[in-house]
Design an enzyme around this catalytic site. Structure first.
Site, short mmCIF file in Angstrom:
data_model
loop_
_atom_site.label_atom_id
_atom_site.label_comp_id
_atom_site.label_asym_id
_atom_site.label_seq_id
_atom_site.Cartn_x
_atom_site.Cartn_y
_atom_site.Cartn_z
N HIS A 93 1.34 -1.70 -0.24
CA HIS A 93 -0.13 -0.12 -0.44
C HIS A 93 1.33 1.76 0.14
CE1 HIS A 93 -3.88 1.95 1.41
NE2 HIS A 93 -2.88 3.36 1.34
N HIS A 150 1.79 5.20 -2.48
CA HIS A 150 0.75 6.44 -3.05
C HIS A 150 2.53 6.83 -4.55
CE1 HIS A 150 -2.34 6.46 -1.61
NE2 HIS A 150 -2.70 5.99 -0.79
N LYS A 166 2.20 10.90 -5.73
CA LYS A 166 1.84 11.52 -4.50
C LYS A 166 3.45 11.57 -4.45
CE LYS A 166 -2.87 10.83 -2.43
NZ LYS A 166 -3.50 10.14 -3.31
N ASP A 223 2.35 3.71 3.33
CA ASP A 223 1.72 4.38 2.38
C ASP A 223 2.20 5.27 1.71
OD1 ASP A 223 -0.70 5.48 2.54
OD2 ASP A 223 -1.32 5.97 4.88
N ASN A 224 1.73 6.13 2.49
CA ASN A 224 2.64 7.93 1.57
C ASN A 224 4.20 8.23 2.24
OD1 ASN A 224 -0.16 7.63 2.09
ND2 ASN A 224 0.11 10.03 1.07
N GLU A 264 -10.90 6.22 7.34
CA GLU A 264 -9.42 7.01 7.32
C GLU A 264 -10.01 7.39 8.68
OE1 GLU A 264 -5.18 8.18 6.34
OE2 GLU A 264 -6.95 7.94 4.50
N HIS A 286 -9.52 2.06 1.25
CA HIS A 286 -9.06 2.89 2.00
C HIS A 286 -10.85 2.97 2.13
CE1 HIS A 286 -6.22 4.63 -0.91
NE2 HIS A 286 -5.18 5.47 0.53
#
Length: 422
Positions: free
Chosen positions: A66, A68, A71, A316-317, A219, A216
């Site tokens: 997972h 991104h 981004k 994640d990010n 959250e 998602h």
């Protein structure tokens, strides 16, 4: 003492410590020897150079399920103004509209992949913001990047749209783009009167195209939000037979205990895979100006495992408005998840949450350290779990295709030309 250099060619690594789960033999660490030759782990190899690894811990190369990538690294030109979830949404929307051309997205993806490769990751699933017209841009770039990295990192992509988008004509086009790129259908769920229609339309689109699903979910720290239960029940009611991943699930941590546990029972019956993103969740959740956070948002991973729900952790990010830090490093994820989720003092072998579980959820090749497996390894300068998690393992060795790779990380200055703002 530094780790020894691994010579090219057949090599016998003596006195390694391996997670037992990677050998199909229980849990904990097992001291053994690995012999590497011709791109795989073998029982023995004539003329193999012997290297004493002095009890160093080794893992198969990691799976990060997972992320991104689209981004990544936009923080310098569009930071989160207040560190909140709403601040992140606004900053990303501004940056997408102003900057997300194909060359921009490709360059930042490549930067993140170079980091992940240097840290020892072999497979990644990335979510791609896919509201039109960005879907055509990002889903045009992604197959090119996947092909360029095919010999280093196995890549998958998931479309990321809001659930109300599922009821628009544009969603059909996005779903077709996803199917054409062998992707995964995904969306963010929010409570609302149309949620069931949105879920039914979403799953019908996935069924028609033979696509797996990745959501998602919840959250938020609002205990009344429970779209997870709706997703799980819809999977059961429709008999949806493709893999379904649900990520975040923060509201479970503040929900009424009986409702939370009942929801997990439904999740178990539906056969969902869960991915927890503790670093990003702790960054965003329960953030209020000049107030210490009380609730941290990590989902109920222990209660899930007790019900047989497969749990994974992921990065994640990366340096974007949703998480200002991170470096696509699964060892950092492992170290922080252990501390945040109290994964120590557990009878569960949590190494599966970074290896076998995400590989199964995404359909990547299963990780193994048995003879016949690829000789893609991450070797750490640590002899025990406490040594492993006490330091960032910046001196780790990464072996891909039987050779020790150059782990030099790309310089952030390489992205400076993309960070200029008008």
């Amino acid at each position: 003492m530094p780790l020894p250099t691994i010579p090219d060619g057949p090599v016998q690594l003596d006195n390694l410590r391996l997670p037992a789960a990677c050998l199909g033999a229980g849990q904990g660490l097992v001291e053994t020897t690995l012999t590497l030759a011709s791109g795989q782990i073998v029982d023995a190899a004539q003329g193999a150079a012997q290297v004493d690894m002095r009890g160093a811990i080794a893992f198969p190369a990691f799976v990060d399920m997972h992320t991104h990538l689209d981004k990544g690294h936009i923080w310098p030109r569009n930071p989160n103004p207040d560190g909140s979830f709403e601040g992140a949404l606004g900053a990303v929307r501004r940056d997408t509209a102003a900057n997300w051309s194909a060359p921009d997205v490709r360059a930042r993806m490549e930067f993140s992949l170079r980091c992940a490769y240097a840290h020892g990751t072999r497979a990644i699933r990335t979510h791609l913001d896919s509201h039109a017209p960005q879907d055509a841009i990002s889903w045009g770039v992604f197959p090119e990047v996947r092909a360029a990295w095919a010999d280093k990192i196995d890549l998958q992509a998931v479309c990321l749209v809001a659930c109300d988008y599922a009821l628009t004509d544009e969603f059909v086009t996005t779903a077709d783009l996803v199917a054409g790129a062998d992707g995964v259908l995904g969306m963010v769920t929010y409570p609302g009167a149309d949620l069931q229609a949105q879920l039914d339309t979403f799953f019908a689109a996935a069924e028609a195209r033979g696509l797996a699903a990745d959501f998602h979910v919840d959250e938020t720290m609002d205990p009344t939000v429970n779209t997870l239960r709706d997703i799980a029940q819809t999977v059961i009611d429709r008999g949806f037979d493709q893999p379904v991943v649900v990520g975040h699930l923060c509201s479970l941590s503040v929900m009424d205990e009986a409702e939370a546990l009942h929801t997990l029972d439904v999740v178990a019956r539906a056969g969902l895979h869960v991915v927890s993103l503790p670093m990003c969740n702790m960054y965003l959740q329960d953030r209020h100006a000049a107030r210490t956070p009380r609730n941290r948002g990590i989902t109920l991973v222990h209660e899930m495992v007790a019900r047989g729900i497969p749990v994974s952790f992921a990065s994640d990010n990366t340096r974007d408005p949703f998480y200002a830090y991170g470096d696509m490093d699964m060892l950092e994820v492992m170290r922080e998840a252990t501390r945040i989720g109290h994964l120590d003092h557990s009878v569960v072998d949590w190494t599966r949450a970074y290896l076998q579980n995400p590989a199964t959820a995404c359909g990547f090749a299963p990780p193994s350290l048995k003879p016949g497996a690829p000789d893609d390894l991450v070797i750490c300068n640590a002899r025990s779990w406490t040594e492993l998690f006490a330091r960032p393992q910046s001196d780790r060795i990464v072996i891909r295709g039987g050779q020790q790779i150059d782990r030099t990380l790309p310089d952030y200055a390489e992205l400076d030309h993309l960070m200029e703002t008008a």
